[in-house]
Design a protein around this motif. Structure first.
Motif, PDB file in Angstrom:
ATOM      1  N   LEU A 142       0.941  -1.320   0.107  1.00  0.00           N
ATOM      2  CA  LEU A 142       0.002  -0.133   0.095  1.00  0.00           C
ATOM      3  C   LEU A 142       0.897   1.266   0.053  1.00  0.00           C
ATOM      4  N   ASP A 143       0.450   2.465  -0.343  1.00  0.00           N
ATOM      5  CA  ASP A 143       0.856   3.707  -0.267  1.00  0.00           C
ATOM      6  C   ASP A 143      -0.072   4.619   0.516  1.00  0.00           C
ATOM      7  N   THR A 144       0.722   5.381   1.393  1.00  0.00           N
ATOM      8  CA  THR A 144      -0.307   6.512   2.213  1.00  0.00           C
ATOM      9  C   THR A 144       0.537   7.649   2.238  1.00  0.00           C
ATOM     10  N   ARG A 145      -0.074   8.851   2.380  1.00  0.00           N
ATOM     11  CA  ARG A 145       0.614   9.935   2.475  1.00  0.00           C
ATOM     12  C   ARG A 145       1.447  10.087   3.561  1.00  0.00           C
ATOM     13  N   SER A 146       2.564  10.428   3.615  1.00  0.00           N
ATOM     14  CA  SER A 146       3.468  10.596   4.719  1.00  0.00           C
ATOM     15  C   SER A 146       3.197  11.587   5.621  1.00  0.00           C
ATOM     16  N   GLY A 147       3.056  11.135   6.979  1.00  0.00           N
ATOM     17  CA  GLY A 147       2.509  11.946   7.972  1.00  0.00           C
ATOM     18  C   GLY A 147       1.170  11.980   8.207  1.00  0.00           C
ATOM     19  N   ASP A 148       0.337  11.237   7.518  1.00  0.00           N
ATOM     20  CA  ASP A 148      -1.160  11.228   7.640  1.00  0.00           C
ATOM     21  C   ASP A 148      -1.220  10.249   8.623  1.00  0.00           C
ATOM     22  N   LYS A 149      -2.567  10.452   9.101  1.00  0.00           N
ATOM     23  CA  LYS A 149      -3.074   9.672  10.326  1.00  0.00           C
ATOM     24  C   LYS A 149      -3.157   7.977  10.000  1.00  0.00           C
ATOM     25  N   ALA A 150      -3.370   7.867   8.640  1.00  0.00           N
ATOM     26  CA  ALA A 150      -3.210   6.458   8.449  1.00  0.00           C
ATOM     27  C   ALA A 150      -1.863   5.817   8.515  1.00  0.00           C
ATOM     28  N   GLU A 151      -0.834   6.563   8.384  1.00  0.00           N
ATOM     29  CA  GLU A 151       0.507   5.824   8.340  1.00  0.00           C
ATOM     30  C   GLU A 151       0.819   5.137   9.550  1.00  0.00           C
ATOM     31  N   PRO A 152       0.413   5.823  10.722  1.00  0.00           N
ATOM     32  CA  PRO A 152       0.613   5.038  11.993  1.00  0.00           C
ATOM     33  C   PRO A 152      -0.264   3.870  12.323  1.00  0.00           C
ATOM     34  N   LEU A 153      -1.611   4.070  11.626  1.00  0.00           N
ATOM     35  CA  LEU A 153      -2.549   2.954  11.983  1.00  0.00           C
ATOM     36  C   LEU A 153      -2.038   1.777  11.089  1.00  0.00           C
ATOM     37  N   TYR A 154      -1.395   1.853   9.916  1.00  0.00           N
ATOM     38  CA  TYR A 154      -0.953   0.760   9.118  1.00  0.00           C
ATOM     39  C   TYR A 154       0.372   0.373   9.834  1.00  0.00           C
ATOM     40  N   ALA A 155       1.227   0.974  10.263  1.00  0.00           N
ATOM     41  CA  ALA A 155       2.319   0.704  10.997  1.00  0.00           C
ATOM     42  C   ALA A 155       2.067  -0.369  12.191  1.00  0.00           C
ATOM     43  N   GLY A 156       0.930   0.203  13.091  1.00  0.00           N
ATOM     44  CA  GLY A 156       0.180  -0.661  14.088  1.00  0.00           C
ATOM     45  C   GLY A 156      -0.290  -1.767  13.933  1.00  0.00           C
ATOM     46  N   LEU A 157      -0.642  -2.047  12.686  1.00  0.00           N
ATOM     47  CA  LEU A 157      -1.205  -3.306  12.029  1.00  0.00           C
ATOM     48  C   LEU A 157      -0.174  -4.356  11.675  1.00  0.00           C
ATOM     49  N   GLY A 158       1.118  -3.816  11.693  1.00  0.00           N
ATOM     50  CA  GLY A 158       2.087  -4.550  11.277  1.00  0.00           C
ATOM     51  C   GLY A 158       2.819  -4.377   9.905  1.00  0.00           C
ATOM     52  N   TYR A 159       2.370  -3.415   9.203  1.00  0.00           N
ATOM     53  CA  TYR A 159       2.813  -3.072   7.886  1.00  0.00           C
ATOM     54  C   TYR A 159       4.238  -2.248   8.123  1.00  0.00           C
ATOM     55  N   GLN A 160       5.299  -2.707   7.169  1.00  0.00           N
ATOM     56  CA  GLN A 160       6.481  -2.180   7.318  1.00  0.00           C
ATOM     57  C   GLN A 160       6.779  -1.098   6.482  1.00  0.00           C
ATOM     58  N   THR A 161       7.398  -0.009   6.536  1.00  0.00           N
ATOM     59  CA  THR A 161       7.726   0.902   5.680  1.00  0.00           C
ATOM     60  C   THR A 161       9.093   0.633   4.770  1.00  0.00           C
TER      61      THR A 161
END
Length: 177
Positions: free
Chosen positions: A131-150
């Motif tokens: 996936l891709d998400t706007r850097s710094g958006d609220k979704a970025e930590p959501l995805y990281a919390g779900l185990g997505y790696q940058t």
């Protein structure tokens, strides 16, 4: 925490039946600043055209999974899994357009949608999600919390939703299931 949320996979027929609700969801998200590929001004007709012209054909072709969360009769959110991949990538799929209505955010709907998407992906032969998400958006930590790696950040990837002169970076992420 979610209350009375149901998540279902939508067929092309379901999408046509509920295009007004899906259109209202996308329209509200774009107007709330979600960076999901659209810029202001963005009309309700633009939103409905996206669902019928872009998403419906892929759902109908069996190359995209559309999950929709409802609270009662109201569409609260949606997410898509695009698994129309080249022959050398039958194990991969892309998460697209995780949307939660601005009035219903921070209630666990996004996490529930992602959990259901991840539960269904292996049945489609998909074990790597990107996936891709706007850097710094609220979704970025959501995805990281779900185990997505940058993987990394691409600067100046897209126009800002409201400020046509500003370019936003995107963060590319993945998760192995």
């Amino acid at each position: 925490m979610t209350f009375d949320i149901t998540i279902t996979a939508f067929s092309a027929r379901d999408l046509e039946r509920d295009v007004d609700g899906l259109g209202a969801l996308l329209h509200a998200c774009v107007h709330a600043g979600a960076s999901v590929g659209f810029v202001l001004p963005y009309s309700a007709a633009d939103s409905e055209a996206f669902w019928t012209g872009s998403v419906r054909p892929n759902v109908e072709a069996g190359t995209r999974l559309l999950l929709v969360a409802r609270r009662g009769d109201r569409i609260a959110g949606s997410v898509q899994l695009d698994y129309d991949t080249p022959p050398n990538q039958p194990h991969r799929a892309e998460v697209r357009k995780l949307l939660v209505h601005p009035d219903l955010r921070r209630q666990g709907i996004a996490q529930s949608l992602m959990a259901e998407l991840e539960r269904r992906a292996p049945a489609l032969g998909r074990t790597l999600l990107t996936l891709d998400t706007r850097s710094g958006d609220k979704a970025e930590p959501l995805y990281a919390g779900l185990g997505y790696q940058t993987v990394g950040v691409i600067p100046d990837f897209c126009r800002d939703t409201a400020d046509a002169g500003r370019l936003d970076s995107t963060t590319i992420m993945y998760k192995r299931l």
